[in-house]
Write an enzyme that holds these catalytic residues in place. Structure first.
Site, PDB file in Angstrom:
ATOM      1  N   SER A   1       0.890  -1.396   0.000  1.00  0.00           N
ATOM      2  CA  SER A   1       0.053   0.052   0.175  1.00  0.00           C
ATOM      3  C   SER A   1       0.939   1.223   0.024  1.00  0.00           C
ATOM      4  O   SER A   1       1.778   1.538   0.967  1.00  0.00           O
ATOM      5  CB  SER A   1      -0.868   0.022   1.323  1.00  0.00           C
ATOM      6  OG  SER A   1      -1.560   1.252   1.427  1.00  0.00           O
TER       7      SER A   1
ATOM      8  N   ASP B   1      -4.526   3.763  -1.785  1.00  0.00           N
ATOM      9  CA  ASP B   1      -5.661   3.938  -0.918  1.00  0.00           C
ATOM     10  C   ASP B   1      -6.232   5.636  -0.892  1.00  0.00           C
ATOM     11  O   ASP B   1      -5.408   6.278  -0.735  1.00  0.00           O
ATOM     12  CB  ASP B   1      -5.160   3.509   0.635  1.00  0.00           C
ATOM     13  CG  ASP B   1      -5.210   2.352   1.040  1.00  0.00           C
ATOM     14  OD1 ASP B   1      -6.285   1.494   0.489  1.00  0.00           O
ATOM     15  OD2 ASP B   1      -4.217   1.682   1.236  1.00  0.00           O
TER      16      ASP B   1
ATOM     17  N   MET C   1     -12.003   4.842  -0.843  1.00  0.00           N
ATOM     18  CA  MET C   1     -12.633   4.922   0.505  1.00  0.00           C
ATOM     19  C   MET C   1     -13.377   6.349   0.428  1.00  0.00           C
ATOM     20  O   MET C   1     -12.916   7.346   1.100  1.00  0.00           O
ATOM     21  CB  MET C   1     -11.951   4.822   1.649  1.00  0.00           C
ATOM     22  CG  MET C   1     -11.432   3.366   1.983  1.00  0.00           C
ATOM     23  SD  MET C   1      -9.863   3.080   2.563  1.00  0.00           S
ATOM     24  CE  MET C   1      -8.685   3.361   1.361  1.00  0.00           C
TER      25      MET C   1
ATOM     26  N   MET D   1     -11.971  -6.139   4.247  1.00  0.00           N
ATOM     27  CA  MET D   1     -11.213  -5.114   5.312  1.00  0.00           C
ATOM     28  C   MET D   1     -10.750  -5.869   6.621  1.00  0.00           C
ATOM     29  O   MET D   1     -11.877  -6.363   7.321  1.00  0.00           O
ATOM     30  CB  MET D   1     -11.768  -3.790   5.543  1.00  0.00           C
ATOM     31  CG  MET D   1     -11.917  -3.053   4.335  1.00  0.00           C
ATOM     32  SD  MET D   1     -10.306  -2.540   3.690  1.00  0.00           S
ATOM     33  CE  MET D   1      -9.406  -1.820   5.112  1.00  0.00           C
TER      34      MET D   1
ATOM     35  N   MET E   1      -8.691   8.264   0.276  1.00  0.00           N
ATOM     36  CA  MET E   1      -9.516   8.527   1.350  1.00  0.00           C
ATOM     37  C   MET E   1      -9.985   9.857   1.228  1.00  0.00           C
ATOM     38  O   MET E   1      -9.204  10.963   1.041  1.00  0.00           O
ATOM     39  CB  MET E   1      -8.759   8.293   2.518  1.00  0.00           C
ATOM     40  CG  MET E   1      -8.189   7.009   2.827  1.00  0.00           C
ATOM     41  SD  MET E   1      -7.151   6.876   4.232  1.00  0.00           S
ATOM     42  CE  MET E   1      -6.813   5.346   4.369  1.00  0.00           C
TER      43      MET E   1
END
Ligand code: DX5
Ligand code: ZN
Length: 216
Positions: free
Chosen positions: A9, A36, A69, A138, A38
């Site tokens: 990640s 990722d 996300m 998750m 967010m």
């Protein structure tokens, strides 16, 4: 059976030097990068946006496994497709027409994933299993790297793996959060084949050996 993949990640890399993070992943002999995204709304943290993906794209052939996300992931499918993502995963808990977003991701030519939080009833993703290329369980509540793996999710992983076998489906089963050699092994035993590792990968003294241990 899908071959095991380790997807480091980018969230755990130095945010002032993402290109170096990409080189670190390549140097470990890996082919995927987990990205990722967010929004500070769906999760209580902000990471980075499509521009980072677009700027990294010409530097590498790594498969960009982008985890959205976001409260409204449907609004960003086109931007991440244009930026060069190969795979977009959206949450079942977000505020969107899940089936419609999955269809839009595939229409854009990308692989589509469905993600669920650690406390989700795994039956929530059943309606989408025939349409996705990946299911993400998750193993922490999303938002931050460096959290502890939640063993309670193993049951959901086993449930999804059994459902995959029952349907003769081929989608990947990904886990994300607190993955290290020990927890990664537990997830593999439960049926996961795609392991996201942020902190444990970037902090590892021998990243190649770490990746090998996770896929052994
Ligand atoms: C959590 C992110 C994860 C995170 C994993 O919200 O989705 O991808 O970066 O980080 P570690 O491996 O440090 O738990
Ligand atoms: Zn993630």
């Amino acid at each position: 059976m899908n071959a095991a993949v380790v997807a480091p990640s980018l969230l755990a890399a130095d945010h002032g030097a993402f290109a170096q993070g990409v080189r670190d992943v390549e140097a470990a002999g890996l082919t995927w990068l987990h990205v990722d995204i967010m929004d500070g709304h769906f999760v209580p943290n902000i990471s980075f946006g499509p521009q980072v993906v677009a700027d990294l794209r010409p530097l590498t052939k790594l498969h960009f496994d982008v985890h959205l996300m976001l409260s409204h992931p449907d609004r960003y499918v086109a931007a991440f497709a244009k930026a060069g993502a190969e795979r977009l995963t959206v949450h079942v808990e977000a505020d969107h027409d899940v089936a419609g977003t999955i269809a839009a991701i595939k229409a854009a030519g990308l692989a589509a994933g469905i993600a669920m939080n650690p406390d989700a009833d795994p039956r929530r993703v059943l309606p989408y299993l025939d349409d996705v290329d990946l299911v993400l369980c998750m193993t922490v509540f999303p938002g931050f790297g460096g959290q502890s793996f939640m063993p309670s999710v193993l049951e959901s992983i086993r449930f999804i793996a059994a459902e995959r076998a029952r349907r003769g489906a081929r989608f990947r089963l990904e886990v994300d959060g607190g993955i290290n050699v020990e927890t990664g092994r537990l997830c593999r035993e439960a049926g996961a084949d795609t392991l996201v590792a942020g902190t444990a990968f970037f902090k590892s003294a021998d990243r190649r050996a770490f990746a090998r241990a996770l896929t052994a």
